[in-house]
Design an enzyme around this catalytic site. Structure first.
Site: not given
Ligand code: HOZ
Length: 432
Positions: A149, A244, A272
């Protein structure tokens, strides 16, 4: 059981009201608990390794606001630095010294990064890097891996992980075919498939983007030689390699997965941890490539709140805290204790489970495994994972509400927290 079953009356009321206000009652899909059943818990505050819900229940937290909270939530030094920064204002929309400080820290730490651009989220970072890799190579096609992702930009919503995998959505409506026709996919850990794509699309592939350790299809480690193989193939076919590291940056090691595995990509995306809990993303890499980004070069990308002083401050303080000797050894030790303990308990209670950890990132799948890619991960008994998740939650342990998300620890987690988590897991797995 270590704790008694919780009451969540207020959580239920707040979430019921949220349904009318926001799609699915949430600001981001995985939070809605759709794949694990039951209702989401509505939180009130966080501190260290713990979170408290609006009903006053306390949980040991292994979500860590999806990765940023590697120092533990609301670390006193981060909060103090933010208080000080707040007095000077929340956004300048102009250069600040803080940007230089964080940029230097990132450049010093991450092997591939010679120059960096700050943005506001991992999604933005990946959008920026995509444009840049295409501009630099003058090629349009990219390779991504199934289950990885890279945020919710159109071009990446092909066989994507995270919420897309959690909700079982194939490829999102609203994404034009033209936006994904240049996105090629391969199974993670499968070098032959990647080579075949390069052969079939000679001189057309701008590069490969991947999570070097997958976190958005559950936790999946790279096989020995996989990252090295991708480095060789990208060199061979004149394409760029992009890691990533939104999840793995400053988590797998201070210098990210690229430091841990000794493979240096051309470009890297971050998010993050480098925001210390505030909205931040970044992309960076080789100076010759980054020099193409506007206004140094012609590749346009911009942002009103990019590099804002609060996010920079939280990031700087978080990275300073991570530099303390022994931090990563501690993170690895407690996370290994947790992951090994969970696997052992699963074995003793008769469940087919596999999984693992690297540094402060872990995961387990309810399948005998091994899991090398997303197809393997999908063999998990997700209904059983849902019951496990609910059991843990009801006894004070908050895990990511999806089989297809990694877990995160922090240096605020104590040995006692891990022992308590394992005691709960033993009871829950015994009754699954
Ligand atoms: N990209 C995060 C999960 N892999 C976001 C999830 C969230 O904040 O709800």
């Amino acid at each position: 059981m270590v704790n008694t079953t919780i009451k969540t009356t207020k959580s239920q009321e707040v979430f019921a009201a949220a349904q009318n206000l926001m799609p699915g009652g949430v600001s981001s899909p995985v939070r809605a608990f759709k794949s694990v059943g039951g209702q989401p818990i509505v939180f009130d505050h966080v501190k260290g390794a713990y979170i408290w819900d609006v009903d006053g229940n306390q949980y040991i937290d292994y979500v860590g606001t999806w990765g940023p909270a590697i120092c533990g939530h609301a670390h006193p030094e981060v909060i103090a630095a933010l208080h000080e920064a707040l007095e000077k204002g929340t956004s300048f929309g102009a250069p600040s010294v803080l940007e230089n400080v964080l940029a230097e820290m990132v450049i010093d730490a991450v092997p591939s990064i010679e120059m960096v651009r700050f943005v506001n989220s991992g999604t933005e970072a990946c959008m920026g890097v995509l444009r840049l890799m295409r501009a630099f190579t003058n090629r349009e096609k990219i390779i991504k891996f199934e289950g990885c992702y890279h945020g919710h930009a159109d071009a990446f919503l092909v066989k994507a992980g995270s919420g897309v995998a959690t909700l079982g959505l194939p490829d999102s409506p609203g994404v034009p075919k033209s936006a994904t026709s240049t996105t090629l996919t391969a199974p993670f850990n499968d070098l032959e498939s990647v080579k075949a794509l390069f052969e079939e699309n000679r001189d057309e592939i701008a590069g490969i983007i991947l999570e070097p350790v997958v976190g958005n299809a559950g936790f999946i480690a790279p096989d020995a030689g996989f990252l090295e193989g991708l480095r060789e193939l990208t060199h061979e076919y004149g394409a760029l390699l992009v890691f990533d590291e939104v999840m793995t940056g400053f988590r797998i090691a201070y210098g990210g997965a690229q430091e841990k595995f000794g493979v240096t990509p051309d470009l890297t995306t971050l998010g993050k941890v480098i925001g210390g809990g505030l909205p931040v993303g970044a992309y960076g890499g080789r100076r010759d490539i980054m020099s193409m980004v506007a206004p140094a070069g012609p590749v346009y990308q911009a942002g009103t709140l990019s590099g804002n002083p609060l996010a920079m401050t939280a990031g700087i303080k978080t990275l300073e805290l991570l530099q303390k000797p022994g931090t990563y050894e501690y993170l690895d030790r407690i996370t290994k204790k947790l992951a090994d303990g969970l696997l052992q308990i699963a074995k003793e209670t008769g469940h087919a489970v596999c999984g693992g950890q690297i540094s402060a990132m872990f995961g387990l799948f309810f399948t005998s495994g091994p899991v090398h890619n997303y197809e393997d991960a999908k063999k998990s008994d997700t209904a059983k994972f849902g019951r496990f998740h609910r059991g843990m939650l009801e006894h004070g342990v908050y895990l990511a509400p999806s089989q297809f998300e990694a877990g995160f620890t922090s240096f605020a987690h104590t040995e006692e927290d891990i022992d308590q988590t394992l005691a709960v897991a033993r009871d829950v797995m015994s009754s699954l």
